[in-house]
Design an enzyme around this catalytic site. Structure first.
Site, mmCIF file in Angstrom:
data_model
loop_
_atom_site.group_PDB
_atom_site.id
_atom_site.type_symbol
_atom_site.label_atom_id
_atom_site.label_comp_id
_atom_site.label_asym_id
_atom_site.label_seq_id
_atom_site.Cartn_x
_atom_site.Cartn_y
_atom_site.Cartn_z
ATOM 1 N N ASP A 37 20.832 -17.210 -5.457
ATOM 2 C CA ASP A 37 19.751 -18.087 -5.000
ATOM 3 C C ASP A 37 19.848 -18.451 -3.517
ATOM 4 O OD1 ASP A 37 21.983 -19.538 -5.381
ATOM 5 O OD2 ASP A 37 21.066 -21.095 -6.627
ATOM 6 N N HIS A 240 22.960 1.184 18.009
ATOM 7 C CA HIS A 240 22.709 -0.017 17.209
ATOM 8 C C HIS A 240 24.010 -0.551 16.622
ATOM 9 C CE1 HIS A 240 18.127 0.856 16.698
ATOM 10 N NE2 HIS A 240 18.435 0.359 17.875
ATOM 11 N N ASP A 257 24.068 -6.473 24.284
ATOM 12 C CA ASP A 257 22.603 -6.454 24.193
ATOM 13 C C ASP A 257 22.238 -7.626 23.294
ATOM 14 O OD1 ASP A 257 19.926 -5.990 23.641
ATOM 15 O OD2 ASP A 257 20.160 -3.829 23.393
ATOM 16 N N ASP A 268 15.178 -9.805 25.360
ATOM 17 C CA ASP A 268 15.960 -8.626 24.948
ATOM 18 C C ASP A 268 16.674 -8.109 26.197
ATOM 19 O OD1 ASP A 268 16.927 -6.264 23.945
ATOM 20 O OD2 ASP A 268 14.971 -5.322 23.659
ATOM 21 N N HIS A 347 17.501 7.237 24.629
ATOM 22 C CA HIS A 347 16.351 6.438 24.176
ATOM 23 C C HIS A 347 15.322 6.325 25.292
ATOM 24 C CE1 HIS A 347 18.072 3.129 26.504
ATOM 25 N NE2 HIS A 347 19.206 3.254 25.832
ATOM 26 N N HIS A 351 10.185 -0.816 25.946
ATOM 27 C CA HIS A 351 9.217 -1.040 24.863
ATOM 28 C C HIS A 351 8.509 -2.353 25.143
ATOM 29 C CE1 HIS A 351 12.231 -3.899 23.342
ATOM 30 N NE2 HIS A 351 13.131 -2.969 23.621
ATOM 31 N N HIS A 358 10.635 -5.260 19.383
ATOM 32 C CA HIS A 358 9.878 -4.045 19.677
ATOM 33 C C HIS A 358 8.447 -4.421 19.324
ATOM 34 C CE1 HIS A 358 13.602 -1.213 19.348
ATOM 35 N NE2 HIS A 358 13.723 -2.143 20.258
ATOM 36 N N GLU A 381 15.087 -0.551 30.416
ATOM 37 C CA GLU A 381 16.465 -0.489 29.934
ATOM 38 C C GLU A 381 17.065 0.919 29.926
ATOM 39 O OE1 GLU A 381 16.862 -1.031 25.630
ATOM 40 O OE2 GLU A 381 14.757 -1.624 25.536
ATOM 41 N N TYR A 385 25.078 7.201 27.987
ATOM 42 C CA TYR A 385 26.127 7.087 26.970
ATOM 43 C C TYR A 385 26.833 8.434 26.852
ATOM 44 C CZ TYR A 385 22.570 3.605 26.056
ATOM 45 O OH TYR A 385 21.628 2.615 26.216
ATOM 46 N N ARG A 403 24.278 0.336 29.671
ATOM 47 C CA ARG A 403 22.829 0.069 29.660
ATOM 48 C C ARG A 403 22.607 -1.226 30.428
ATOM 49 N NH1 ARG A 403 21.936 0.456 24.655
ATOM 50 N NH2 ARG A 403 21.905 -1.644 23.818
ATOM 51 N N GLU A 405 19.383 -3.901 30.896
ATOM 52 C CA GLU A 405 18.042 -4.161 30.338
ATOM 53 C C GLU A 405 17.508 -5.502 30.808
ATOM 54 O OE1 GLU A 405 17.966 -4.472 26.016
ATOM 55 O OE2 GLU A 405 15.794 -4.143 26.013
#
Ligand code: GLY
Ligand code: MN
Ligand code: MN
Length: 435
Positions: A37, A240, A257, A268, A347, A351, A358, A381, A385, A403, A405
Protein backbone atom coordinates in the site's frame (compact mmCIF):
# COMPACT_ATOMS: atom_id res chain seq x y z
CA UNK A 1 3.69 30.74 -8.88
CA UNK A 2 1.61 30.53 -12.02
CA UNK A 3 -1.71 32.22 -11.39
CA UNK A 4 -5.25 30.94 -11.87
CA UNK A 5 -5.70 33.55 -14.59
CA UNK A 6 -2.91 32.07 -16.72
CA UNK A 7 -4.33 28.55 -16.43
CA UNK A 8 -7.77 29.89 -17.45
CA UNK A 9 -6.15 31.63 -20.42
CA UNK A 10 -4.52 28.38 -21.53
CA UNK A 11 -7.86 26.54 -21.33
CA UNK A 12 -9.44 29.34 -23.29
CA UNK A 13 -6.77 29.20 -25.98
CA UNK A 14 -7.20 25.45 -26.33
CA UNK A 15 -10.98 25.83 -26.56
CA UNK A 16 -10.62 28.47 -29.25
CA UNK A 17 -8.44 26.10 -31.20
CA UNK A 18 -10.90 23.20 -30.90
CA UNK A 19 -13.92 25.39 -31.67
CA UNK A 20 -17.61 25.08 -30.82
CA UNK A 21 -18.99 21.60 -31.32
CA UNK A 22 -15.97 20.01 -29.63
CA UNK A 23 -15.47 18.54 -26.19
CA UNK A 24 -11.97 18.25 -24.77
CA UNK A 25 -11.21 15.63 -22.15
CA UNK A 26 -7.98 15.51 -20.13
CA UNK A 27 -7.33 12.99 -17.37
CA UNK A 28 -5.20 13.41 -14.26
CA UNK A 29 -2.33 10.96 -13.83
CA UNK A 30 -3.15 7.83 -11.86
CA UNK A 31 -1.46 7.05 -8.59
CA UNK A 32 1.10 4.26 -8.92
CA UNK A 33 1.68 1.67 -6.26
CA UNK A 34 5.32 1.02 -5.39
CA UNK A 35 4.67 -2.02 -3.24
CA UNK A 36 1.66 -3.17 -1.19
CA UNK A 37 0.00 0.00 0.00
CA UNK A 38 2.95 2.36 -0.48
CA UNK A 39 2.54 4.61 -3.53
CA UNK A 40 5.25 6.33 -5.58
CA UNK A 41 5.28 10.09 -4.96
CA UNK A 42 2.42 11.44 -7.03
CA UNK A 43 3.21 13.62 -10.05
CA UNK A 44 0.37 15.16 -12.02
CA UNK A 45 0.17 14.56 -15.77
CA UNK A 46 1.95 17.49 -17.43
CA UNK A 47 -0.91 18.28 -19.84
CA UNK A 48 -3.36 18.32 -16.94
CA UNK A 49 -1.02 20.46 -14.88
CA UNK A 50 -0.49 22.87 -17.78
CA UNK A 51 -4.24 23.45 -18.09
CA UNK A 52 -5.12 23.64 -14.40
CA UNK A 53 -2.28 23.70 -11.87
CA UNK A 54 -4.40 21.05 -10.11
CA UNK A 55 -2.16 18.41 -8.61
CA UNK A 56 -4.55 15.81 -7.20
CA UNK A 57 -5.16 12.37 -8.68
CA UNK A 58 -8.62 10.99 -9.62
CA UNK A 59 -9.68 13.99 -11.66
CA UNK A 60 -10.97 14.57 -15.18
CA UNK A 61 -11.13 17.93 -16.89
CA UNK A 62 -13.79 18.56 -19.50
CA UNK A 63 -13.66 21.68 -21.65
CA UNK A 64 -16.68 22.60 -23.72
CA UNK A 65 -15.88 25.35 -26.23
CA UNK A 66 -18.71 27.65 -27.24
CA UNK A 67 -18.90 30.32 -29.92
CA UNK A 68 -17.76 32.86 -27.37
CA UNK A 69 -15.74 31.40 -24.52
CA UNK A 70 -16.64 28.02 -23.17
CA UNK A 71 -17.11 25.99 -20.01
CA UNK A 72 -14.36 24.44 -17.90
CA UNK A 73 -15.59 21.55 -15.81
CA UNK A 74 -13.66 19.47 -13.30
CA UNK A 75 -14.58 16.10 -11.91
CA UNK A 76 -12.51 15.60 -8.75
CA UNK A 77 -12.45 13.95 -5.34
CA UNK A 78 -14.81 15.37 -2.76
CA UNK A 79 -13.62 16.66 0.58
CA UNK A 80 -13.46 13.79 3.05
CA UNK A 81 -12.60 14.38 6.71
CA UNK A 82 -11.27 10.90 7.35
CA UNK A 83 -9.26 10.54 4.12
CA UNK A 84 -7.84 14.02 4.57
CA UNK A 85 -6.58 12.97 8.02
CA UNK A 86 -4.56 10.27 6.28
CA UNK A 87 -3.52 11.89 3.01
CA UNK A 88 -3.81 15.65 3.51
CA UNK A 89 -6.18 18.31 2.29
CA UNK A 90 -8.18 18.07 -0.93
CA UNK A 91 -9.57 20.96 -2.92
CA UNK A 92 -12.96 19.31 -3.30
CA UNK A 93 -15.52 20.55 -5.78
CA UNK A 94 -15.80 23.91 -4.02
CA UNK A 95 -12.05 24.45 -4.12
CA UNK A 96 -11.95 23.49 -7.80
CA UNK A 97 -14.21 26.45 -8.54
CA UNK A 98 -12.92 28.92 -5.93
CA UNK A 99 -9.18 28.19 -6.10
CA UNK A 100 -8.71 26.76 -9.59
CA UNK A 101 -11.22 28.83 -11.51
CA UNK A 102 -13.33 26.03 -13.00
CA UNK A 103 -16.83 27.09 -13.97
CA UNK A 104 -18.30 23.96 -12.45
CA UNK A 105 -17.03 20.97 -10.52
CA UNK A 106 -18.61 17.63 -9.72
CA UNK A 107 -17.55 14.65 -7.62
CA UNK A 108 -15.50 12.17 -9.63
CA UNK A 109 -17.96 9.49 -8.48
CA UNK A 110 -20.59 11.19 -10.68
CA UNK A 111 -18.41 11.20 -13.79
CA UNK A 112 -19.97 8.15 -15.46
CA UNK A 113 -23.40 9.57 -14.99
CA UNK A 114 -22.68 13.16 -16.07
CA UNK A 115 -19.99 12.97 -18.73
CA UNK A 116 -22.19 11.32 -21.41
CA UNK A 117 -24.58 14.29 -21.11
CA UNK A 118 -21.70 16.68 -21.78
CA UNK A 119 -20.80 14.71 -24.90
CA UNK A 120 -24.32 14.65 -26.29
CA UNK A 121 -24.69 16.73 -29.37
CA UNK A 122 -21.00 17.46 -29.82
CA UNK A 123 -19.34 16.78 -33.17
CA UNK A 124 -15.85 15.79 -32.09
CA UNK A 125 -14.01 14.77 -28.98
CA UNK A 126 -10.42 15.79 -28.35
CA UNK A 127 -8.86 13.11 -26.20
CA UNK A 128 -5.59 11.17 -26.14
CA UNK A 129 -6.41 7.50 -26.50
CA UNK A 130 -3.99 4.87 -25.25
CA UNK A 131 -2.98 6.22 -21.86
CA UNK A 132 -5.88 4.82 -19.78
CA UNK A 133 -7.43 1.73 -21.39
CA UNK A 134 -10.39 1.56 -18.96
CA UNK A 135 -11.42 5.12 -19.67
CA UNK A 136 -10.81 4.65 -23.42
CA UNK A 137 -13.28 1.75 -23.36
CA UNK A 138 -15.83 3.79 -21.46
CA UNK A 139 -15.58 6.69 -23.89
CA UNK A 140 -15.74 4.51 -26.99
CA UNK A 141 -18.73 2.70 -25.46
CA UNK A 142 -20.60 5.97 -24.94
CA UNK A 143 -19.85 7.13 -28.46
CA UNK A 144 -21.03 3.80 -29.89
CA UNK A 145 -24.21 4.07 -27.85
CA UNK A 146 -24.84 7.57 -29.18
CA UNK A 147 -24.24 6.40 -32.69
CA UNK A 148 -26.71 3.52 -32.32
CA UNK A 149 -29.32 5.96 -31.10
CA UNK A 150 -28.44 8.83 -33.40
CA UNK A 151 -30.32 7.34 -36.33
CA UNK A 152 -33.41 8.14 -34.34
CA UNK A 153 -32.87 11.35 -32.48
CA UNK A 154 -29.36 12.16 -31.18
CA UNK A 155 -26.53 13.64 -33.07
CA UNK A 156 -23.33 11.83 -32.16
CA UNK A 157 -19.65 12.78 -32.21
CA UNK A 158 -18.02 10.77 -34.94
CA UNK A 159 -14.37 11.43 -34.29
CA UNK A 160 -11.90 11.22 -31.46
CA UNK A 161 -9.06 13.58 -32.29
CA UNK A 162 -5.69 13.35 -30.57
CA UNK A 163 -5.31 16.32 -28.30
CA UNK A 164 -1.57 16.18 -27.99
CA UNK A 165 -0.63 17.90 -31.22
CA UNK A 166 -2.39 21.19 -30.49
CA UNK A 167 -1.79 21.16 -26.76
CA UNK A 168 1.87 20.31 -27.16
CA UNK A 169 2.37 23.13 -29.64
CA UNK A 170 1.04 25.47 -26.96
CA UNK A 171 3.34 23.95 -24.35
CA UNK A 172 6.38 24.34 -26.60
CA UNK A 173 6.20 28.14 -26.37
CA UNK A 174 6.83 29.35 -22.86
CA UNK A 175 5.19 32.43 -21.39
CA UNK A 176 7.05 34.92 -19.26
CA UNK A 177 5.78 33.32 -16.07
CA UNK A 178 6.85 29.89 -17.25
CA UNK A 179 10.33 31.19 -17.99
CA UNK A 180 10.41 32.76 -14.53
CA UNK A 181 9.58 29.35 -13.03
CA UNK A 182 12.28 27.72 -15.16
CA UNK A 183 14.80 30.33 -14.07
CA UNK A 184 14.02 29.48 -10.45
CA UNK A 185 14.32 25.79 -11.21
CA UNK A 186 17.74 26.41 -12.81
CA UNK A 187 18.83 28.52 -9.80
CA UNK A 188 18.14 25.64 -7.44
CA UNK A 189 19.92 23.14 -9.69
CA UNK A 190 22.91 25.48 -9.88
CA UNK A 191 23.10 25.61 -6.09
CA UNK A 192 23.01 21.80 -6.00
CA UNK A 193 25.81 21.46 -8.57
CA UNK A 194 27.95 24.04 -6.77
CA UNK A 195 27.48 22.25 -3.47
CA UNK A 196 28.45 18.94 -5.10
CA UNK A 197 31.64 20.47 -6.52
CA UNK A 198 32.52 21.96 -3.17
CA UNK A 199 32.10 18.80 -1.09
CA UNK A 200 33.49 16.29 -3.60
CA UNK A 201 36.68 14.48 -2.50
CA UNK A 202 38.40 11.23 -3.51
CA UNK A 203 37.18 8.38 -1.34
CA UNK A 204 33.60 9.61 -1.12
CA UNK A 205 30.84 7.57 -2.70
CA UNK A 206 28.59 8.66 -5.58
CA UNK A 207 25.67 8.14 -3.17
CA UNK A 208 26.95 10.89 -0.88
CA UNK A 209 27.02 13.35 -3.77
CA UNK A 210 23.54 12.22 -4.78
CA UNK A 211 22.42 13.00 -1.22
CA UNK A 212 23.98 16.47 -1.39
CA UNK A 213 22.01 17.22 -4.56
CA UNK A 214 18.76 16.11 -2.97
CA UNK A 215 19.56 18.15 0.13
CA UNK A 216 19.65 21.32 -1.96
CA UNK A 217 16.55 20.42 -3.96
CA UNK A 218 14.43 19.49 -0.98
CA UNK A 219 15.54 22.34 1.26
CA UNK A 220 14.51 24.69 -1.56
CA UNK A 221 11.10 23.00 -1.71
CA UNK A 222 11.84 21.46 -5.06
CA UNK A 223 12.25 17.89 -6.06
CA UNK A 224 14.55 16.29 -8.58
CA UNK A 225 13.07 16.69 -12.05
CA UNK A 226 14.49 13.23 -12.87
CA UNK A 227 16.69 10.71 -11.13
CA UNK A 228 20.11 12.42 -10.85
CA UNK A 229 23.02 10.83 -12.66
CA UNK A 230 26.15 10.80 -10.51
CA UNK A 231 28.73 8.91 -12.53
CA UNK A 232 32.36 8.75 -11.43
CA UNK A 233 35.06 7.59 -13.86
CA UNK A 234 33.78 5.22 -16.55
CA UNK A 235 30.24 5.33 -15.11
CA UNK A 236 29.97 8.65 -16.95
CA UNK A 237 29.94 6.64 -20.19
CA UNK A 238 26.66 4.98 -19.18
CA UNK A 239 24.23 7.61 -20.38
CA UNK A 240 21.41 6.77 -18.01
CA UNK A 241 23.55 5.68 -15.08
CA UNK A 242 21.42 6.06 -11.95
CA UNK A 243 22.71 3.47 -9.51
CA UNK A 244 24.97 6.16 -8.00
CA UNK A 245 26.70 3.82 -5.57
CA UNK A 246 30.37 3.48 -6.59
CA UNK A 247 33.40 5.00 -4.87
CA UNK A 248 34.84 8.22 -6.31
CA UNK A 249 38.46 7.66 -7.23
CA UNK A 250 41.35 10.08 -7.14
CA UNK A 251 42.37 11.15 -10.65
CA UNK A 252 38.99 10.45 -12.27
CA UNK A 253 36.22 12.74 -13.43
CA UNK A 254 32.70 12.93 -12.04
CA UNK A 255 29.73 13.62 -14.32
CA UNK A 256 26.62 14.96 -12.59
CA UNK A 257 23.40 15.39 -14.54
CA UNK A 258 20.79 16.76 -12.16
CA UNK A 259 17.89 19.18 -12.36
CA UNK A 260 15.24 20.53 -10.04
CA UNK A 261 11.50 20.78 -10.54
CA UNK A 262 9.90 24.03 -9.46
CA UNK A 263 6.18 24.67 -9.83
CA UNK A 264 6.14 21.71 -12.23
CA UNK A 265 8.97 23.06 -14.44
CA UNK A 266 12.23 21.20 -14.90
CA UNK A 267 15.82 22.22 -15.16
CA UNK A 268 18.29 19.73 -16.64
CA UNK A 269 21.93 20.56 -16.04
CA UNK A 270 25.16 18.61 -16.40
CA UNK A 271 28.64 19.39 -15.21
CA UNK A 272 31.75 17.23 -15.33
CA UNK A 273 34.67 17.94 -13.01
CA UNK A 274 37.73 16.25 -11.49
CA UNK A 275 37.05 14.36 -8.27
CA UNK A 276 40.27 15.69 -6.72
CA UNK A 277 39.69 19.25 -7.90
CA UNK A 278 42.47 19.35 -10.54
CA UNK A 279 42.03 18.33 -14.21
CA UNK A 280 44.81 16.16 -15.60
CA UNK A 281 46.32 17.14 -18.98
CA UNK A 282 44.23 14.69 -21.05
CA UNK A 283 41.09 15.49 -19.05
CA UNK A 284 41.66 19.17 -19.82
CA UNK A 285 42.11 18.41 -23.52
CA UNK A 286 38.87 16.50 -23.85
CA UNK A 287 36.97 18.91 -21.60
CA UNK A 288 38.00 21.92 -23.66
CA UNK A 289 36.59 20.26 -26.77
CA UNK A 290 33.19 19.61 -25.20
CA UNK A 291 33.11 23.12 -23.79
CA UNK A 292 34.03 24.68 -27.14
CA UNK A 293 31.30 22.58 -28.82
CA UNK A 294 28.75 23.69 -26.25
CA UNK A 295 29.61 27.40 -26.41
CA UNK A 296 29.56 27.43 -30.19
CA UNK A 297 26.23 25.56 -30.26
CA UNK A 298 24.67 27.96 -27.74
CA UNK A 299 25.86 30.78 -30.00
CA UNK A 300 23.69 29.32 -32.75
CA UNK A 301 20.52 29.18 -30.65
CA UNK A 302 18.47 32.06 -31.96
CA UNK A 303 15.21 32.77 -33.72
CA UNK A 304 15.34 31.61 -37.33
CA UNK A 305 18.08 28.99 -36.98
CA UNK A 306 17.13 25.36 -37.52
CA UNK A 307 17.19 23.10 -34.52
CA UNK A 308 19.40 20.66 -36.39
CA UNK A 309 21.92 23.41 -37.11
CA UNK A 310 22.60 23.71 -33.37
CA UNK A 311 23.30 19.99 -33.21
CA UNK A 312 25.48 20.02 -36.31
CA UNK A 313 27.50 22.93 -34.94
CA UNK A 314 28.31 21.03 -31.75
CA UNK A 315 29.05 17.82 -33.62
CA UNK A 316 31.48 19.55 -35.99
CA UNK A 317 33.49 21.17 -33.17
CA UNK A 318 33.53 17.92 -31.16
CA UNK A 319 34.58 15.87 -34.20
CA UNK A 320 37.38 18.28 -35.12
CA UNK A 321 38.61 18.02 -31.54
CA UNK A 322 38.46 14.23 -31.48
CA UNK A 323 40.46 14.11 -34.71
CA UNK A 324 43.08 16.44 -33.20
CA UNK A 325 43.43 14.17 -30.18
CA UNK A 326 43.68 11.07 -32.40
CA UNK A 327 40.47 9.56 -31.05
CA UNK A 328 39.02 9.58 -34.57
CA UNK A 329 41.50 8.82 -37.32
CA UNK A 330 39.83 10.02 -40.51
CA UNK A 331 39.38 13.33 -42.23
CA UNK A 332 36.74 15.69 -40.85
CA UNK A 333 34.60 15.26 -43.96
CA UNK A 334 34.67 11.50 -43.69
CA UNK A 335 34.05 11.51 -39.94
CA UNK A 336 30.97 13.69 -40.45
CA UNK A 337 29.70 11.99 -43.57
CA UNK A 338 30.21 8.43 -42.31
CA UNK A 339 29.14 9.51 -38.82
CA UNK A 340 32.26 8.12 -37.13
CA UNK A 341 31.66 10.67 -34.38
CA UNK A 342 28.61 8.63 -33.33
CA UNK A 343 30.88 6.08 -31.66
CA UNK A 344 31.61 8.67 -28.97
CA UNK A 345 29.03 11.44 -29.46
CA UNK A 346 26.02 9.23 -29.10
CA UNK A 347 23.06 11.44 -28.31
CA UNK A 348 21.48 14.51 -29.78
CA UNK A 349 22.74 17.89 -28.63
CA UNK A 350 19.54 18.77 -26.82
CA UNK A 351 15.81 18.59 -26.42
CA UNK A 352 12.88 20.82 -25.51
CA UNK A 353 12.56 21.53 -21.80
CA UNK A 354 9.50 22.51 -19.77
CA UNK A 355 6.99 20.68 -17.60
CA UNK A 356 8.63 17.49 -18.86
CA UNK A 357 12.38 17.14 -18.90
CA UNK A 358 12.20 15.86 -22.44
CA UNK A 359 9.40 18.24 -23.16
CA UNK A 360 6.71 17.98 -25.79
CA UNK A 361 6.73 19.59 -29.21
CA UNK A 362 7.70 18.47 -32.68
CA UNK A 363 11.33 18.57 -33.79
CA UNK A 364 10.44 18.44 -37.47
CA UNK A 365 7.87 20.25 -39.54
CA UNK A 366 7.00 18.91 -43.01
CA UNK A 367 10.07 16.70 -42.96
CA UNK A 368 12.43 19.57 -42.13
CA UNK A 369 14.20 20.37 -38.91
CA UNK A 370 12.17 22.87 -36.94
CA UNK A 371 13.21 26.48 -36.99
CA UNK A 372 13.73 27.99 -33.54
CA UNK A 373 11.26 30.62 -32.41
CA UNK A 374 11.16 32.99 -29.48
CA UNK A 375 9.93 31.43 -26.25
CA UNK A 376 11.14 27.91 -26.96
CA UNK A 377 13.37 26.49 -24.23
CA UNK A 378 15.90 23.76 -24.92
CA UNK A 379 18.96 22.09 -23.51
CA UNK A 380 22.36 22.29 -25.18
CA UNK A 381 24.32 19.27 -24.04
CA UNK A 382 27.15 17.96 -26.15
CA UNK A 383 28.98 14.98 -24.73
CA UNK A 384 31.93 12.77 -25.60
CA UNK A 385 32.09 9.31 -24.09
CA UNK A 386 35.00 6.93 -24.68
CA UNK A 387 33.86 3.54 -23.39
CA UNK A 388 36.42 1.59 -21.34
CA UNK A 389 36.35 -1.12 -24.01
CA UNK A 390 36.99 1.20 -26.97
CA UNK A 391 40.19 -0.67 -27.87
CA UNK A 392 40.71 1.29 -31.07
CA UNK A 393 41.27 4.43 -28.98
CA UNK A 394 44.46 5.16 -27.05
CA UNK A 395 44.29 4.05 -23.42
CA UNK A 396 44.63 7.66 -22.25
CA UNK A 397 41.04 8.39 -23.22
CA UNK A 398 39.31 5.14 -22.36
CA UNK A 399 36.68 5.38 -19.65
CA UNK A 400 36.40 9.17 -19.91
CA UNK A 401 32.92 10.64 -20.27
CA UNK A 402 32.26 14.37 -20.42
CA UNK A 403 28.98 16.22 -20.91
CA UNK A 404 28.19 19.88 -20.31
CA UNK A 405 24.51 20.79 -20.32
CA UNK A 406 22.74 24.10 -19.94
CA UNK A 407 19.18 25.33 -20.41
CA UNK A 408 18.57 28.11 -22.88
CA UNK A 409 15.67 30.26 -24.02
CA UNK A 410 15.37 31.23 -27.67
CA UNK A 411 15.19 34.98 -28.15
CA UNK A 412 15.50 37.21 -31.18
CA UNK A 413 19.21 37.67 -30.47
CA UNK A 414 21.60 35.72 -28.29
CA UNK A 415 19.95 32.93 -26.37
CA UNK A 416 19.25 33.50 -22.70
CA UNK A 417 21.14 30.86 -20.73
CA UNK A 418 19.04 30.04 -17.66
CA UNK A 419 21.83 28.18 -15.91
CA UNK A 420 24.67 30.70 -15.82
CA UNK A 421 25.36 30.32 -12.11
CA UNK A 422 27.53 27.20 -12.16
CA UNK A 423 31.09 27.41 -13.23
CA UNK A 424 31.99 25.80 -16.49
CA UNK A 425 35.53 26.76 -17.45
CA UNK A 426 38.45 24.72 -16.14
CA UNK A 427 39.82 27.68 -14.16
CA UNK A 428 36.46 28.45 -12.59
CA UNK A 429 35.86 24.83 -11.60
CA UNK A 430 39.32 24.39 -10.12
CA UNK A 431 39.02 27.67 -8.23
CA UNK A 432 35.64 26.72 -6.74
CA UNK A 433 36.85 23.27 -5.76
CA UNK A 434 39.94 24.72 -4.11
CA UNK A 435 37.93 27.25 -2.11
N1 GLY B 1 18.89 14.29 -17.99
C1 GLY B 1 18.51 13.72 -19.19
C2 GLY B 1 19.00 14.50 -20.33
O1 GLY B 1 19.94 15.23 -20.21
O2 GLY B 1 18.43 14.49 -21.37
MN1 MN C 1 20.54 16.08 -18.41
MN1 MN D 1 19.00 16.91 -21.18
Amino acid sequence: MIKQKEYAKRRQQLMEFAGAGSVIIVRAASEKIRNRDAAYPYRQDSDFLYLSGFSEPEAIMVLVPEDKGGQSILFCRERDKLREMWDGERAGTEGAVAEYGFDEAFPITEMKQRLPDLLHGCERVYYDLGKAPDFDQLLIGWLNDFRAKSRKKFSAPDEIIALDHSLHEMRLFKSRTEITAMRKSARVAEAAHRRAMQVCKPGMNEAEIHAELLHTFISNQCEASYMPIVGGGANACVLHYISNCDPLNDGELLLIDAGAEYDGYASDITRTFPINGKFSGPQKDLYEIVLAAQLKAIGEVREGNAWEHVHETAVRVATEGMIELGIIRTSLEEALEEEHFKDYYVHNTGHWLGLDVHDVGEYEVDGHSRVLERGMVLTVEPGIYIPPKAMSVDETWRGMGIRIEDNVVVTRDDAEVLSTGICKTIDEIEALMAS
